[in-house]
Design an enzyme around this catalytic site. Structure first.
Site, PDB file in Angstrom:
ATOM      1  N   ASP A  46     -10.414   2.516   5.115  1.00  0.00           N
ATOM      2  CA  ASP A  46      -9.442   1.556   4.584  1.00  0.00           C
ATOM      3  C   ASP A  46      -9.976   0.952   3.284  1.00  0.00           C
ATOM      4  OD1 ASP A  46      -6.926  -0.240   5.440  1.00  0.00           O
ATOM      5  OD2 ASP A  46      -8.436  -1.523   4.477  1.00  0.00           O
ATOM      6  N   TYR A  51     -10.262  -3.663  -4.212  1.00  0.00           N
ATOM      7  CA  TYR A  51     -11.690  -3.649  -3.852  1.00  0.00           C
ATOM      8  C   TYR A  51     -12.558  -3.009  -4.934  1.00  0.00           C
ATOM      9  CZ  TYR A  51      -9.585  -4.338   0.797  1.00  0.00           C
ATOM     10  OH  TYR A  51      -8.837  -4.777   1.862  1.00  0.00           O
ATOM     11  N   LYS A  76      -4.092   0.471  -1.045  1.00  0.00           N
ATOM     12  CA  LYS A  76      -3.078  -0.595  -1.113  1.00  0.00           C
ATOM     13  C   LYS A  76      -2.694  -0.896  -2.557  1.00  0.00           C
ATOM     14  CE  LYS A  76      -5.548  -2.578   2.819  1.00  0.00           C
ATOM     15  NZ  LYS A  76      -6.986  -2.502   2.517  1.00  0.00           N
ATOM     16  N   HIS A 109      -0.072  -4.653  -0.515  1.00  0.00           N
ATOM     17  CA  HIS A 109      -1.227  -5.449  -0.050  1.00  0.00           C
ATOM     18  C   HIS A 109      -0.828  -6.862   0.411  1.00  0.00           C
ATOM     19  CE1 HIS A 109      -5.849  -5.563  -0.702  1.00  0.00           C
ATOM     20  NE2 HIS A 109      -5.513  -6.405   0.256  1.00  0.00           N
ATOM     21  N   LYS A 231     -15.970  -3.581   8.781  1.00  0.00           N
ATOM     22  CA  LYS A 231     -16.812  -3.237   7.611  1.00  0.00           C
ATOM     23  C   LYS A 231     -18.263  -3.547   7.940  1.00  0.00           C
ATOM     24  CE  LYS A 231     -19.205  -5.163   3.997  1.00  0.00           C
ATOM     25  NZ  LYS A 231     -20.227  -6.233   4.048  1.00  0.00           N
ATOM     26  N   SER A 232     -19.161  -2.663   7.524  1.00  0.00           N
ATOM     27  CA  SER A 232     -20.583  -2.996   7.545  1.00  0.00           C
ATOM     28  C   SER A 232     -21.331  -2.089   6.581  1.00  0.00           C
ATOM     29  CB  SER A 232     -21.176  -2.854   8.950  1.00  0.00           C
ATOM     30  OG  SER A 232     -22.566  -3.125   8.880  1.00  0.00           O
ATOM     31  N   VAL A 233     -22.312  -2.675   5.898  1.00  0.00           N
ATOM     32  CA  VAL A 233     -23.195  -1.851   5.060  1.00  0.00           C
ATOM     33  C   VAL A 233     -24.527  -1.620   5.776  1.00  0.00           C
ATOM     34  CG1 VAL A 233     -22.197  -2.476   2.822  1.00  0.00           C
ATOM     35  CG2 VAL A 233     -23.986  -3.933   3.828  1.00  0.00           C
ATOM     36  N   ARG A 237     -25.279  -1.226  12.486  1.00  0.00           N
ATOM     37  CA  ARG A 237     -24.006  -1.871  12.891  1.00  0.00           C
ATOM     38  C   ARG A 237     -22.836  -0.883  12.791  1.00  0.00           C
ATOM     39  NH1 ARG A 237     -24.488  -7.590   9.592  1.00  0.00           N
ATOM     40  NH2 ARG A 237     -25.829  -8.685  11.096  1.00  0.00           N
ATOM     41  N   ASN A 241     -20.620  -0.364  15.973  1.00  0.00           N
ATOM     42  CA  ASN A 241     -19.168  -0.597  15.963  1.00  0.00           C
ATOM     43  C   ASN A 241     -18.374   0.650  16.332  1.00  0.00           C
ATOM     44  OD1 ASN A 241     -19.859  -3.150  15.088  1.00  0.00           O
ATOM     45  ND2 ASN A 241     -19.270  -2.815  12.955  1.00  0.00           N
TER      46      ASN A 241
HETATM   47  N1  LIG Z   1      -5.178  -6.321   3.955  1.00  0.00           N
HETATM   48  C1  LIG Z   1      -5.939  -7.356   3.692  1.00  0.00           C
HETATM   49  O1  LIG Z   1      -5.493  -8.343   3.090  1.00  0.00           O
HETATM   50  C2  LIG Z   1      -7.375  -7.345   4.108  1.00  0.00           C
HETATM   51  C3  LIG Z   1      -7.914  -6.185   4.606  1.00  0.00           C
HETATM   52  N2  LIG Z   1      -9.223  -6.145   5.020  1.00  0.00           N
HETATM   53  C4  LIG Z   1      -9.717  -4.859   5.565  1.00  0.00           C
HETATM   54  O2  LIG Z   1     -10.337  -5.093   6.835  1.00  0.00           O
HETATM   55  C5  LIG Z   1     -11.682  -4.617   6.804  1.00  0.00           C
HETATM   56  C6  LIG Z   1     -12.564  -5.428   7.737  1.00  0.00           C
HETATM   57  O3  LIG Z   1     -12.497  -6.804   7.434  1.00  0.00           O
HETATM   58  P1  LIG Z   1     -13.717  -7.633   6.786  1.00  0.00           P
HETATM   59  O4  LIG Z   1     -13.130  -8.791   6.080  1.00  0.00           O
HETATM   60  O5  LIG Z   1     -14.547  -6.723   6.031  1.00  0.00           O
HETATM   61  O6  LIG Z   1     -14.449  -8.269   8.024  1.00  0.00           O
HETATM   62  P2  LIG Z   1     -15.085  -7.782   9.413  1.00  0.00           P
HETATM   63  O7  LIG Z   1     -14.459  -8.623  10.472  1.00  0.00           O
HETATM   64  O8  LIG Z   1     -15.045  -6.301   9.543  1.00  0.00           O
HETATM   65  O9  LIG Z   1     -16.587  -8.280   9.265  1.00  0.00           O
HETATM   66  C7  LIG Z   1     -17.470  -7.774   8.313  1.00  0.00           C
HETATM   67  C8  LIG Z   1     -18.730  -8.644   8.335  1.00  0.00           C
HETATM   68  O10 LIG Z   1     -19.329  -8.610   9.636  1.00  0.00           O
HETATM   69  C9  LIG Z   1     -20.648  -8.069   9.559  1.00  0.00           C
HETATM   70  N3  LIG Z   1     -20.762  -7.149  10.710  1.00  0.00           N
HETATM   71  C10 LIG Z   1     -20.172  -5.946  10.863  1.00  0.00           C
HETATM   72  N4  LIG Z   1     -20.492  -5.387  12.041  1.00  0.00           N
HETATM   73  C11 LIG Z   1     -21.300  -6.271  12.666  1.00  0.00           C
HETATM   74  C12 LIG Z   1     -21.969  -6.268  13.924  1.00  0.00           C
HETATM   75  N5  LIG Z   1     -21.859  -5.230  14.760  1.00  0.00           N
HETATM   76  N6  LIG Z   1     -22.707  -7.343  14.258  1.00  0.00           N
HETATM   77  C13 LIG Z   1     -22.828  -8.399  13.408  1.00  0.00           C
HETATM   78  N7  LIG Z   1     -22.219  -8.461  12.209  1.00  0.00           N
HETATM   79  C14 LIG Z   1     -21.466  -7.402  11.829  1.00  0.00           C
HETATM   80  C15 LIG Z   1     -20.754  -7.368   8.220  1.00  0.00           C
HETATM   81  O11 LIG Z   1     -22.069  -7.470   7.716  1.00  0.00           O
HETATM   82  P3  LIG Z   1     -22.871  -6.281   6.966  1.00  0.00           P
HETATM   83  O12 LIG Z   1     -21.903  -5.507   6.110  1.00  0.00           O
HETATM   84  O13 LIG Z   1     -23.888  -7.041   6.169  1.00  0.00           O
HETATM   85  O14 LIG Z   1     -23.500  -5.434   8.041  1.00  0.00           O
HETATM   86  C16 LIG Z   1     -19.796  -8.182   7.366  1.00  0.00           C
HETATM   87  O15 LIG Z   1     -20.434  -9.352   6.905  1.00  0.00           O
HETATM   88  C17 LIG Z   1     -12.054  -4.752   5.318  1.00  0.00           C
HETATM   89  O16 LIG Z   1     -13.239  -4.044   4.978  1.00  0.00           O
HETATM   90  C18 LIG Z   1     -10.791  -4.234   4.670  1.00  0.00           C
HETATM   91  O17 LIG Z   1     -10.757  -2.822   4.757  1.00  0.00           O
HETATM   92  C19 LIG Z   1     -10.015  -7.276   4.965  1.00  0.00           C
HETATM   93  C20 LIG Z   1      -9.528  -8.444   4.431  1.00  0.00           C
HETATM   94  C21 LIG Z   1      -8.165  -8.586   3.969  1.00  0.00           C
HETATM   95  O1  LIG Z   2      -9.673  -8.001   1.251  1.00  0.00           O
HETATM   96  C1  LIG Z   2      -8.459  -7.954   1.059  1.00  0.00           C
HETATM   97  O2  LIG Z   2      -7.797  -6.951   1.319  1.00  0.00           O
HETATM   98  C2  LIG Z   2      -7.796  -9.135   0.509  1.00  0.00           C
HETATM   99  O3  LIG Z   2      -6.629  -9.115   0.256  1.00  0.00           O
HETATM  100  C3  LIG Z   2      -8.626 -10.361   0.311  1.00  0.00           C
HETATM  101  O4  LIG Z   2      -9.619 -10.117  -0.589  1.00  0.00           O
HETATM  102  C4  LIG Z   2      -7.791 -11.544  -0.143  1.00  0.00           C
HETATM  103  O5  LIG Z   2      -7.066 -11.191  -1.249  1.00  0.00           O
HETATM  104  C5  LIG Z   2      -8.627 -12.703  -0.393  1.00  0.00           C
HETATM  105  O6  LIG Z   2      -9.430 -13.068   0.452  1.00  0.00           O
HETATM  106  C6  LIG Z   2      -8.485 -13.449  -1.655  1.00  0.00           C
HETATM  107  O7  LIG Z   2      -9.278 -14.573  -1.632  1.00  0.00           O
END
Ligand SMILES: NC(=O)C1=CN([C@@H]2O[C@H](COP(=O)(O)OP(=O)(O)OC[C@H]3O[C@@H](n4cnc5c(N)ncnc54)[C@H](OP(=O)(O)O)[C@@H]3O)[C@@H](O)[C@H]2O)C=CC1
Ligand SMILES: O=C(O)C(=O)[C@@H](O)[C@H](O)C(=O)CO
Length: 277
Positions: A46, A51, A76, A109, A231-233, A237, A241
């Protein structure tokens, strides 16, 4: 290799219920992060124009050597391109940056209700879908009222609505609307960017089932029917996950986690968010 369940969308396309999200992964780290995810077994990525890492996502998908049909790629439409012609051009740019022949899923989006007219944007999405260069189209951050307008005024029903959802924001109204209208729910920030992981309800269940709080939370989503892409880098994890298919939560566990809802967002409110990058 673990087999991830798929969800059949309203146009017959199948999407892996568990994927990998790349929000907040710097472009220079994205290729490696997606490589690790694909190596682990994820087959759904995704991303978004917003991004800034579509190029690197496409690179990793191509370099994986996997047949294109085996990896589901979502991107998106960014917020500045809601006008009809701008949306068509933005889609073409995303495809070009990803350097892929087609996208599996393209989403609006944000609805940006105070900016333009998302119905016009959706008509461009329908055109993109008809072109065959995208297998399915959907929306993100749409409230039921926004979806009602699309259903009333346009032809193609979005296949998904991607919204913020986690134990502190269970999104019952959006999910019910989706269920009643054939729109699957994708849950963004499924572990609330880590904020739910020390909740004692979740840690107690995790201790009992001998899994991590993140695994319990992601499993809760899957059992509710949500599509997720944490998401994780951190490679450990990313692997953690992905290990969600060798345990189950009871009905009581499910209800206890759902009961944590506080209607608490970590991201913007779609009714008032009108930000253009
Ligand atoms: N449509 C929209 O508006 C949006 C879409 N998204 C989508 O959703 C995806 C996921 O959401 P996101 O906001 O990234 O948040 P997540 O809920 O996936 O959380 C990511 C965070 O949690 C940490 N993490 C991941 N796995 C673990 C684990 N097993 N234990 C502890 N910590 C963990 C990561 O750290 P680290 O990377 O350091 O390991 C990172 O800081 C995004 O990447 C994107 O693709 C997100 C926001 C808005
Ligand atoms: O991550 C996404 O997909 C988002 O849309 C977010 O970044 C959102 O736009 C946001 O958090 C802006 O502050």
């Amino acid at each position: 290799m673990t087999s991830v369940p798929t969800v059949t969308l309203n146009n017959g396309v199948s999407i892996p219920q568990l994927g990998f999200g790349v929000f907040q992964i710097e472009p220079e780290n994205t290729r490696e992060a997606v490589r690790v995810a694909l190596e682990t077994g994820y087959r759904h990525i995704d991303t978004a124009e917003m991004y800034g890492n579509e190029k690197e996502v496409g690179q990793a998908v191509r370099e994986s050597g996997l047949p294109r049909a085996e990896v589901f790629v979502t991107s998106k439409l960014n917020n500045g391109y809601h006008a009809y012609g701008d949306a068509l051009a933005a889609f073409a740019r995303s495809l070009e940056d990803l350097d892929l022949e087609y996208l599996d899923l393209f989403l609006v989006h944000w609805p940006l209700p105070g900016v333009g007219d998302f119905v016009e944007t959706w008509k461009a999405m329908e055109e993109i879908y008809r072109s065959g260069r995208c297998k399915a189209i959907g929306v993100s951050n749409f409230q039921p009222a926004h979806l009602e307008r699309l259903l009333r005024e346009t032809d193609v029903v979005p296949v998904v609505n991607q919204v913020e959802a986690h134990p502190y924001l269970t999104q019952e109204a959006v999910r019910t609307f989706g269920r009643e209208n054939g729109i699957a729910t994708e849950a963004w920030s499924p572990i609330a960017q880590g904020k739910v992981l020390d909740d004692t309800v979740i840690t107690a269940i995790a201790d009992r089932v001998k899994r991590s709080p993140a695994q319990v939370t992601l499993r809760w989503h899957l059992q509710r029917g949500d599509i997720v892409f944490p998401k994780s880098v951190t490679p450990a994890r990313v692997a953690e996950n992905f290990r969600l298919f060798d345990f189950e939560l009871t009905d009581e566990d499910m209800a206890a986690i759902t009961g944590l809802n506080r209607d608490e967002r970590i991201g913007p409110d779609p009714d008032t968010f009108n930000w253009i990058p």
